[in-house]
Design a protein around this motif. Structure first.
Motif, PDB file in Angstrom:
ATOM      1  N   GLY A  48      -4.490  10.209  -5.050  1.00 21.03           N
ATOM      2  CA  GLY A  48      -4.091  10.626  -3.715  1.00 21.03           C
ATOM      3  C   GLY A  48      -2.748  11.309  -3.615  1.00 21.03           C
ATOM      4  O   GLY A  48      -2.586  12.223  -2.829  1.00 21.03           O
TER       5      GLY A  48
ATOM      6  N   GLN B 153      -7.903  -3.230  -3.437  1.00 20.42           N
ATOM      7  CA  GLN B 153      -8.846  -4.139  -2.776  1.00 20.42           C
ATOM      8  C   GLN B 153      -8.842  -5.533  -3.393  1.00 20.42           C
ATOM      9  O   GLN B 153      -9.382  -6.474  -2.815  1.00 20.42           O
ATOM     10  CB  GLN B 153     -10.271  -3.565  -2.851  1.00 20.42           C
TER      11      GLN B 153
ATOM     12  N   GLN C 256      -0.044   8.564   1.384  1.00 20.16           N
ATOM     13  CA  GLN C 256      -0.340   7.317   0.707  1.00 20.16           C
ATOM     14  C   GLN C 256      -1.235   7.563  -0.496  1.00 20.16           C
ATOM     15  O   GLN C 256      -1.799   8.637  -0.662  1.00 20.16           O
ATOM     16  CB  GLN C 256      -1.035   6.357   1.663  1.00 20.16           C
TER      17      GLN C 256
ATOM     18  N   SER D 292       0.920   0.829  -0.112  1.00 20.73           N
ATOM     19  CA  SER D 292      -0.534   0.846  -0.300  1.00 20.73           C
ATOM     20  C   SER D 292      -0.957  -0.347  -1.139  1.00 20.73           C
ATOM     21  O   SER D 292      -0.249  -0.709  -2.088  1.00 20.73           O
ATOM     22  CB  SER D 292      -0.980   2.141  -0.999  1.00 20.73           C
TER      23      SER D 292
ATOM     24  N   GLN E  75      -4.388   5.816  -3.089  1.00 24.18           N
ATOM     25  CA  GLN E  75      -5.525   4.893  -3.119  1.00 24.18           C
ATOM     26  C   GLN E  75      -5.508   4.165  -4.466  1.00 24.18           C
ATOM     27  O   GLN E  75      -5.297   4.799  -5.509  1.00 24.18           O
ATOM     28  CB  GLN E  75      -6.848   5.649  -2.945  1.00 24.18           C
TER      29      GLN E  75
END
Length: 120
Positions: free
Chosen positions: A26, A112, A1, A109, A3
């Protein structure tokens, strides 16, 4: 995955512009379709825009066509969402998304989230 970290949200007046950025780390960025979703208070998360691995294909929700532009810089591992002619109904938390297929087919993924608020 991978980020994902969004930046660039904020408060602007209706008719204004904002640019969101999403830094990716990542894995090999160019292997992923990228996209943006948003979620307004009391509403479900909805698709906004998507872009293919090398940027040759871009797709948008009808509500943002002609106003928003998605782009990517594979050398910088970054995807952008340029938002113009913003409206109060664009107010939402905006999420960056990565997928090995297309983001509308399933997201691997999530970032935030970045708050975007448009005042009337």
């Amino acid at each position: 995955q991978v980020q994902l970290v969004e930046s660039g949200g904020g408060l602007v007046q209706a008719g204004g512009s904002l640019r969101l950025s999403c830094a990716v780390s990542g894995r090999t960025f160019s292997n992923y379709h990228m996209g943006w979703f948003r979620q307004a208070p009391g509403k479900e998360r909805e698709f906004v825009a998507g872009i293919s691995w090398i940027g040759g294909s871009r797709y948008y929700a009808d509500s943002v066509k002609g106003r928003f532009t998605i782009s990517r810089d594979n050398a910088k591992n970054t995807v952008y969402l340029q938002m113009n002619s913003l409206r109060p109904e664009d107010t939402a938390v905006y999420y960056c998304a990565a997928s090995k297929k297309t983001v509308v087919g399933g997201v691997d993924s999530w970032g935030q989230g970045a708050q975007v608020t448009i005042s009337s």
